[in-house]
Design a protein around this motif. Sequence first.
Motif, PDB file in Angstrom:
ATOM      1  N   GLU A  17     -21.264 -19.662   5.428  1.00 23.68           N
ATOM      2  CA  GLU A  17     -21.721 -18.424   5.498  1.00 23.68           C
ATOM      3  C   GLU A  17     -21.220 -17.091   5.195  1.00 23.68           C
ATOM      4  N   HIS A  18     -19.988 -17.404   6.391  1.00 22.19           N
ATOM      5  CA  HIS A  18     -19.305 -15.883   6.379  1.00 22.19           C
ATOM      6  C   HIS A  18     -18.906 -15.117   5.287  1.00 22.19           C
ATOM      7  N   LEU A  19     -18.850 -15.892   4.478  1.00 25.79           N
ATOM      8  CA  LEU A  19     -18.132 -15.456   3.040  1.00 25.79           C
ATOM      9  C   LEU A  19     -19.562 -15.397   1.794  1.00 25.79           C
ATOM     10  N   GLU A  20     -19.969 -14.973   2.332  1.00 26.71           N
ATOM     11  CA  GLU A  20     -21.551 -14.961   1.393  1.00 26.71           C
ATOM     12  C   GLU A  20     -21.721 -13.457   0.883  1.00 26.71           C
ATOM     13  N   ASP A  21     -21.108 -12.686   2.041  1.00 22.51           N
ATOM     14  CA  ASP A  21     -22.325 -11.025   1.568  1.00 22.51           C
ATOM     15  C   ASP A  21     -20.268 -10.213   1.893  1.00 22.51           C
ATOM     16  N   ASP A  22     -20.775  -8.908   0.601  1.00 19.48           N
ATOM     17  CA  ASP A  22     -20.358  -7.819   0.906  1.00 19.48           C
ATOM     18  C   ASP A  22     -19.513  -7.649   2.378  1.00 19.48           C
ATOM     19  N   CYS A  23     -20.062  -7.870   3.114  1.00 21.71           N
ATOM     20  CA  CYS A  23     -19.766  -7.408   4.548  1.00 21.71           C
ATOM     21  C   CYS A  23     -20.316  -8.795   6.445  1.00 21.71           C
ATOM     22  N   ALA A  24     -19.377  -8.883   6.883  1.00 23.74           N
ATOM     23  CA  ALA A  24     -20.093  -9.640   7.983  1.00 23.74           C
ATOM     24  C   ALA A  24     -21.436  -8.771   8.576  1.00 23.74           C
ATOM     25  N   VAL A  25     -22.636  -9.092   8.692  1.00 29.37           N
ATOM     26  CA  VAL A  25     -23.625  -8.953   9.728  1.00 29.37           C
ATOM     27  C   VAL A  25     -23.196  -9.027  10.892  1.00 29.37           C
ATOM     28  N   VAL A  26     -23.591  -8.617  12.239  1.00 31.09           N
ATOM     29  CA  VAL A  26     -23.631  -8.838  13.259  1.00 31.09           C
ATOM     30  C   VAL A  26     -24.379  -7.670  14.201  1.00 31.09           C
ATOM     31  N   PRO A  27     -24.980  -8.848  14.837  1.00 33.52           N
ATOM     32  CA  PRO A  27     -26.099  -7.874  15.517  1.00 33.52           C
ATOM     33  C   PRO A  27     -26.030  -6.870  16.211  1.00 33.52           C
ATOM     34  N   CYS A  28     -26.434  -6.176  16.804  1.00 33.65           N
ATOM     35  CA  CYS A  28     -25.788  -5.102  17.632  1.00 33.65           C
ATOM     36  C   CYS A  28     -27.147  -4.142  18.197  1.00 33.65           C
ATOM     37  N   ALA A  29     -27.618  -4.692  19.608  1.00 36.20           N
ATOM     38  CA  ALA A  29     -28.813  -4.046  20.160  1.00 36.20           C
ATOM     39  C   ALA A  29     -30.101  -4.202  18.910  1.00 36.20           C
TER      40      ALA A  29
END
Length: 288
Positions: A17-29
Amino acid sequence: MDERGLHRLIGTIIAPEHLEDDCAVVPCADRLMVVSTDMLHETTDFPAGMTDWQAGWMAVAVTLSDVASMGAAPGQVLLAVGLDRPERLRGIMEGARDCCAAFGAELVGGDLDAHSELTLVSTGIGWVEPGYLVRRRGARPGDAVAVTGRLGEAQAALNGWEQHRRELLEPQPRVREGQALARAGVSAMMDISDGLALSLYDLLAVNDCGFAIDTARLPLPAGVPVEEGRLLALYGGGDFELLFCAPQGVVPVAGVEAHVIGEVIDERVVLADGEPLEPRGYLHEWSG
Ligand SMILES: Nc1ncnc2c1ncn2[C@@H]1O[C@H](COP(=O)(O)OP(=O)(O)OP(=O)(O)O)[C@@H](O)[C@H]1O
Ligand SMILES: Cc1ncc(C[n+]2csc(CCOP(=O)(O)O)c2C)c(N)n1
Ligand SMILES: [Mg+2]
Ligand SMILES: [Mg+2]
Ligand SMILES: [Mg+2]
């Protein structure tokens, strides 16, 4: 072996799933941070005649394009420079800084070493509220398929259509458009770096539906014969427009130049004018 085949290998080593998008998504607050990194080399990415300033601009632009495709606002950029000749550094850094400034980002770090071939690796960080994040997954049958701007212009320049050199050498990431589309409620989005056809297959890979486009609706490069323009629009790389799907009634979005080129269909195929579209475009390949 090509890039997409090797991505499948990476997906057996890290979570696919880390390869699915143009960016990685990281929750931040209470926000989401999106992060993309992209590598450019002189021989494959910097056409003859490109200035050092343009190389720096392009390195940042390609990464901000990925940030834009998630619906995020650019924040910070880092630039790693594998430098072949020291006198090139100033132009490269100024181009990178100017592209950041043009799209609301700040160049905050990077790396530097000596390298036989000029190599630029840019990392872009963007920020988005969770409700406005847009991924490649999310298309629904009946959605419109649309693109920003015009397609095939970068490849047109490589084919000798001089009027499109600026689009090739100084790509404009659709940063404002990405955020406006996200707020308007598009269902899926990515940027088109390797050509429309491969991008449609990238969407196909992560959605449970398919895509049918009408080639007569493609926004073609100006001043190029229609037949050639259509091939450039389908298979040419280096455009950095946004490809998105939108529930009926979402487009047009105020302030966003976009063309509807087709629709999302139930069947998991990519069709152009009713026939399967060739999965062909700009791909890094390895012999053997
Ligand atoms: N070496 C790698 N390790 C981990 N993930 C990778 C690697 N290479 C690519 N990816 C991931 O695979 C996905 C597709 O990468 P790709 O580089 O094709 O996308 P892109 O940056 O949008 O396209 P382009 O590089 O053509 O601009 C992204 O999510 C990316 O983070
Ligand atoms: C020599 C030369 N040929 C083509 C282009 C246009 N271009 C820029 S990035 C890209 C593909 C995506 O990049 P990647 O997948 O490497 O990140 C393409 C096709 C160029 N700038 N220079
Ligand atoms: Mg991308
Ligand atoms: Mg990439
Ligand atoms: Mg690519």
